[in-house]
Design a protein around this motif. Structure first.
Motif, PDB file in Angstrom:
ATOM      1  N   TRP A   1     102.336 -37.356 103.687  1.00 30.31           N
ATOM      2  CA  TRP A   1     101.984 -37.882 102.352  1.00 30.31           C
ATOM      3  C   TRP A   1     103.397 -37.927 101.168  1.00 30.31           C
ATOM      4  O   TRP A   1     104.287 -37.211 101.247  1.00 30.31           O
ATOM      5  CB  TRP A   1     100.816 -37.121 101.260  1.00 30.31           C
TER       6      TRP A   1
ATOM      7  N   CYS B   1      91.132 -31.630  98.119  1.00 28.43           N
ATOM      8  CA  CYS B   1      91.300 -32.870  98.182  1.00 28.43           C
ATOM      9  C   CYS B   1      90.065 -33.627  98.073  1.00 28.43           C
ATOM     10  O   CYS B   1      90.224 -35.187  97.955  1.00 28.43           O
ATOM     11  CB  CYS B   1      91.870 -33.177  99.849  1.00 28.43           C
TER      12      CYS B   1
ATOM     13  N   VAL C   1     100.291 -36.798 109.197  1.00 29.30           N
ATOM     14  CA  VAL C   1     100.264 -37.480 108.023  1.00 29.30           C
ATOM     15  C   VAL C   1     101.586 -37.118 107.613  1.00 29.30           C
ATOM     16  O   VAL C   1     101.800 -35.695 107.464  1.00 29.30           O
ATOM     17  CB  VAL C   1      99.184 -37.540 107.102  1.00 29.30           C
TER      18      VAL C   1
ATOM     19  N   TYR D   1      94.542 -37.596  95.323  1.00 28.30           N
ATOM     20  CA  TYR D   1      94.304 -36.309  95.716  1.00 28.30           C
ATOM     21  C   TYR D   1      93.757 -35.739  94.350  1.00 28.30           C
ATOM     22  O   TYR D   1      94.192 -35.781  93.283  1.00 28.30           O
ATOM     23  CB  TYR D   1      95.721 -35.418  95.833  1.00 28.30           C
TER      24      TYR D   1
ATOM     25  N   ALA E   1     100.383 -42.508 103.020  1.00 27.41           N
ATOM     26  CA  ALA E   1     100.784 -41.920 104.435  1.00 27.41           C
ATOM     27  C   ALA E   1     100.640 -42.914 105.383  1.00 27.41           C
ATOM     28  O   ALA E   1      99.764 -43.837 105.342  1.00 27.41           O
ATOM     29  CB  ALA E   1     100.044 -40.760 105.143  1.00 27.41           C
TER      30      ALA E   1
ATOM     31  N   SER F   1     101.299 -32.658  95.487  1.00 27.50           N
ATOM     32  CA  SER F   1     100.635 -33.389  96.815  1.00 27.50           C
ATOM     33  C   SER F   1      99.575 -32.856  97.458  1.00 27.50           C
ATOM     34  O   SER F   1      99.624 -31.576  97.542  1.00 27.50           O
ATOM     35  CB  SER F   1     102.183 -33.760  97.468  1.00 27.50           C
TER      36      SER F   1
ATOM     37  N   TYR G   1      95.767 -44.453 101.780  1.00 25.57           N
ATOM     38  CA  TYR G   1      96.124 -44.027 100.326  1.00 25.57           C
ATOM     39  C   TYR G   1      94.895 -42.792  99.998  1.00 25.57           C
ATOM     40  O   TYR G   1      93.806 -43.068 100.418  1.00 25.57           O
ATOM     41  CB  TYR G   1      95.921 -45.134  99.431  1.00 25.57           C
TER      42      TYR G   1
ATOM     43  N   TYR H   1      98.612 -40.662  96.739  1.00 25.03           N
ATOM     44  CA  TYR H   1      99.719 -40.608  97.593  1.00 25.03           C
ATOM     45  C   TYR H   1      99.235 -41.478  98.966  1.00 25.03           C
ATOM     46  O   TYR H   1      98.252 -41.866  99.020  1.00 25.03           O
ATOM     47  CB  TYR H   1      99.874 -39.148  98.196  1.00 25.03           C
TER      48      TYR H   1
END
Length: 779
Positions: free
Chosen positions: A157, A4, A155, A381, A172, A386, A378, A170
């Motif tokens: 996503w 990430c 979260v 990633y 959340a 995802s 936001y 992505y």
């Protein structure tokens, strides 16, 4: 490495290419540094972070042999330690504070609270007062507990802007979980708050002088000198407080200014608001009021919510960086609001800068943005698909994780904190800062682990990792505080700081008492030993591995420090003295700034203390810097930068590599002794002199080995009263000849100067390594 978060190879070691040394020497020297570091910190085994920081990786042009894991000798630790009788056990999710308070209530005292392995997320700061004296907070034998100042989010996503070969953003909804996301850690590593320009490797990888908007792309709004009203000047005129050992009356009086533009500080006082501040580049403190940014520079203007943005601005010459909130916005004209107090030295202009916390700048893998209006988080990633559903998403919330606070009259005594990892403390660079003394620093009196009013407190075998503010703060009255066998990494500010008080702005007899340090309200006998610290100053660039102000008799020994933006070890003043800095390996400092090197000091403000001989004196006790391996491989000026007014230093038996100067002293400095040192490939032996010294207070440069990249010993006062005492040195040059005071060494010696010194061609690499091994006791 978390998928990430963006990550690239660490910035490589700068060496011979910039410093004029042979390639062979640079490689041999780095291998010796690796050997010395492993000798200092044997618990690190192969010490892989050190190997890569020295650019000794197997794929490079100077590979070093790495110890295989099976050959690592791990010293005895907790794993064989029995659980103490009566110890209170705390599992993750249980209340640590409740256990600490229960232990404090036992009549026997001296009880132990053991944390079981796993992550302990704090709801509130852990607090130890005088009633908790002699209590131990430690890891359960064989386990690795983590104390986190963060909150783990739940979260889900969802795609926000996801395109094949394009953005991978992505979102959340975290409503009801947190109200702010000042930082973000995913699987234990930081994401980078959306910014421009981008950081290719993310916030944890230094960009050096890059990843900034050039200062010339901004038109800086002048300082508002009427913003806070007039300053009140105070200069101590008591003759008993005069400093009479400096030529030309440099820094003779204690002097400060109160309020005025220094109202941004807490307390609102600074030497740099005094009536006549002096020293290198000296003028009164001020900062620009805003900036008009070239429209072509910020590609995503106009911003929907520019008022949420933060400006991170280097002071010109890169002595510190200021952080500002945005006050008002008119298209590309930004007026600064709160902030600008993160350094003690000001300027009319800003230097290189970047802008952060803007949704429109969420355009680089590893970045995040939190919309506080909608509670949407936001994440761009850094991977395909995802973000993993099982990734641990943690938001730093608490700034102080452990607070040990008593008073000088009722201290917290005899506590030990052992084997615990501290992580995910929130940033503090926008917290109030003060100017601790007349050095260049401003400091925030806060840290993940905070000590004030303590005696004999020990932090042992701890890990301080990914803390967004300072790691450890030793504040005010402390005696015999010890940080040992611990590791600091990826710290937002300073790894360790010590900062005392004098009575400048409140209470009885202020500001007259600002000069007076005899009340003992400052750290003494602090020990920092056998620690590692690396990757510090990720946010606040005027940060060090260890910094002290209004602090005396510290012992900094046996540590390995590398990869920082500013000076490695910093003494902000000459308060008291009596410090010992020995047997440390320090390199790759000043990676993002100008000036300095592994060590820096100032002494622009005299103080009255009892440190020298037990009676009140304006003269400090001598400090010693000895048996260190320092490498000045970034912004090479000198390994020991005794800046403005620095005095009473004995620097000896060190191995100093690179730098423009071997010894430096300027702007009224004196009583600075360098002897029995080896300087490898420095520009000149001695430099930066601007005034003679008083008789009896001369600097000494004696019995040193100096390998020069040039053929001149340097610039200094050659003859007459206050001339440098220089003799019995061994100089080495490419020609086998050297000039001193504008004549050949032999001719200079005929005139009765620099007697006993010699000059010869450059020594072999093996010879220099043998000198270093002998000086430092390298096995």
């Amino acid at each position: 490495i978390s998928p990430c978060v963006a990550k690239t190879t660490e910035q490589s070691f700068k060496g011979y290419r910039e410093n004029g040394a042979p390639t062979s020497f640079d490689c041999a020297m780095r291998k010796l540094a690796y050997q010395y570091g492993k000798q200092l910190i044997p618990r690190q085994g192969a010490f892989e972070s050190l190997l890569y920081a020295l650019d000794l990786n197997p794929e490079g042009d100077c590979p070093a042999e790495k110890i295989s894991d099976e050959n690592i000798s791990v010293p005895e630790d907790f794993r064989t330690t029995p659980v103490p009788v009566g110890a209170l056990l705390v599992a993750p999710g249980d209340d640590i504070q409740k256990a600490l308070d229960k232990a404090a209530q036992t009549k026997s005292g001296g009880l132990t609270v053991l944390l079981r392995g796993g992550t302990h997320y704090l709801k509130d700061t852990l607090t130890l007062g005088p009633q908790h004296s002699n209590l131990t907070l430690a890891a359960y034998p064989g386990e690795k507990p983590v104390v986190s100042g963060g909150k783990q989010l739940n979260v889900q996503w969802k795609p926000y802007n996801v395109k094949a070969g394009g953005p991978n953003i992505y979102v959340a909804d975290v409503k009801g979980q947190v109200t702010d996301v000042p930082g973000l850690q995913i699987n234990g590593e930081r994401a980078t708050r959306a910014r421009y320009p981008n950081l290719p490797g993310g916030i944890e990888v230094s960009c050096g002088y890059g990843c900034m908007i050039d200062s010339k792309q901004g038109k800086w709004t002048p300082p508002d000198f009427n913003r806070f009203g007039n300053v009140t000047y105070y200069t101590d005129s008591n003759p008993a407080h005069d400093r009479n050992d400096t030529a030309n009356d440099w820094f003779k009086h204690y002097m400060i200014g109160i309020k005025g533009l220094c109202s941004v500080y807490d307390p609102p006082v600074s030497y740099w608001c005094s009536e006549d501040p002096s020293g290198g580049g000296a003028f009164a403190f001020r900062t620009p009021s805003g900036v008009t940014v070239n429209k072509t520079v910020l590609p995503h203007l106009p911003y929907k919510h520019p008022e949420d943005a933060f400006f991170f601005v280097w002071r010109p010459a890169r002595w510190a960086n200021w952080m500002f909130e945005v006050g008002k916005v008119d298209n590309n004209n930004f007026t600064f609001g709160y902030g600008g107090f993160q350094g003690a030295r000001g300027n009319d202009q800003g230097g290189d800068f970047f802008i952060e916390n803007v949704f429109e700048e969420l355009d680089n893998p590893g970045e995040f943005f939190f919309d506080k209006r909608t509670s949407q988080l936001y994440l761009y990633y850094n991977g395909t698909g995802s973000p993993p559903a099982d990734a641990a998403v943690v938001v730093p919330q608490k700034k102080v994780l452990l607070n040990l606070t008593g008073t000088q009259w009722q201290p917290v005594v005899g506590n030990k904190v052992e084997g615990i990892t501290f992580t995910a403390a929130a940033y503090t660079y926008m917290d109030p800062h003060g100017v601790p003394s007349a050095g260049d620093w401003a400091l925030d009196r806060i840290a993940a682990v905070f000590l004030q009013g303590t005696e004999n407190v020990v932090l042992d075998k701890c890990v301080f990792d990914r803390l967004d503010g300072n790691g450890v703060m030793v504040s005010g009255y402390n005696r015999f505080a010890t940080v040992q066998n611990s590791d600091f990494s990826y710290i937002g500010g300073n790894a360790m700081a010590a900062w005392g008080f004098t009575n400048e702005t409140s209470g009885v007899n202020h500001p007259q008492a600002g000069v007076d340090g005899t009340d003992g309200n400052h750290p003494r006998y602090t020990t920092v030993t056998s620690n590692t610290a690396r990757e510090v100053g990720l946010y606040e660039k005027q940060s060090s591995f260890y910094v002290q102000a209004k602090t005396a008799q510290s012992k900094i020994t046996g540590n390995v420090f590398f990869n920082g933006p500013r000076a490695g070890i910093n003494a902000n003043d000459g308060f008291g003295g009596g410090d010992e800095i020995s047997h440390n390996l320090v390199f790759s400092t000043c990676r993002e700034s100008g000036d300095h090197g592994p060590f820096n000091s100032w002494d622009r403000q005299p103080f009255l203390t009892t440190v020298r001989d037990g009676t009140p004196s304006m003269t400090p006790q001598w400090r010693e810097i000895h048996h260190n391996f320092f490498i000045d491989n970034y912004s090479p000026q000198e390994n020991v930068d005794n800046d403005d007014g620095s005095a009473y230093y004995k620097t000896h038996d060190n191995f100093f590599v690179y730098g423009g100067n071997g010894m430096k002293n300027d702007f009224g400095g004196h009583d600075n002794y360098h002897f029995n040192n080896t300087y490898a490939y420095v520009g000149q032996a001695v430099g930066f002199y601007d005034a003679p010294m008083l008789p009896g207070h001369e600097d000494h440069f004696v019995q040193n080995q100096v390998i020069l990249t040039g053929t001149n010993t340097g610039g200094y006062t050659c003859t007459g009263a206050g001339a440098l005492v220089i003799n019995h040195n061994q100089y080495y040059t490419s020609t086998g000849k050297v000039t001193e005071c504008n004549v050949d060494l032999a001719e200079w010696q005929k005139q009765g100067h620099d007697l006993g010194s010699t000059v010869a061609p450059l020594p072999s690499d093996s010879t220099v390594m043998s000198w270093a091994k002998s000086r430092l006791g390298i096995n």
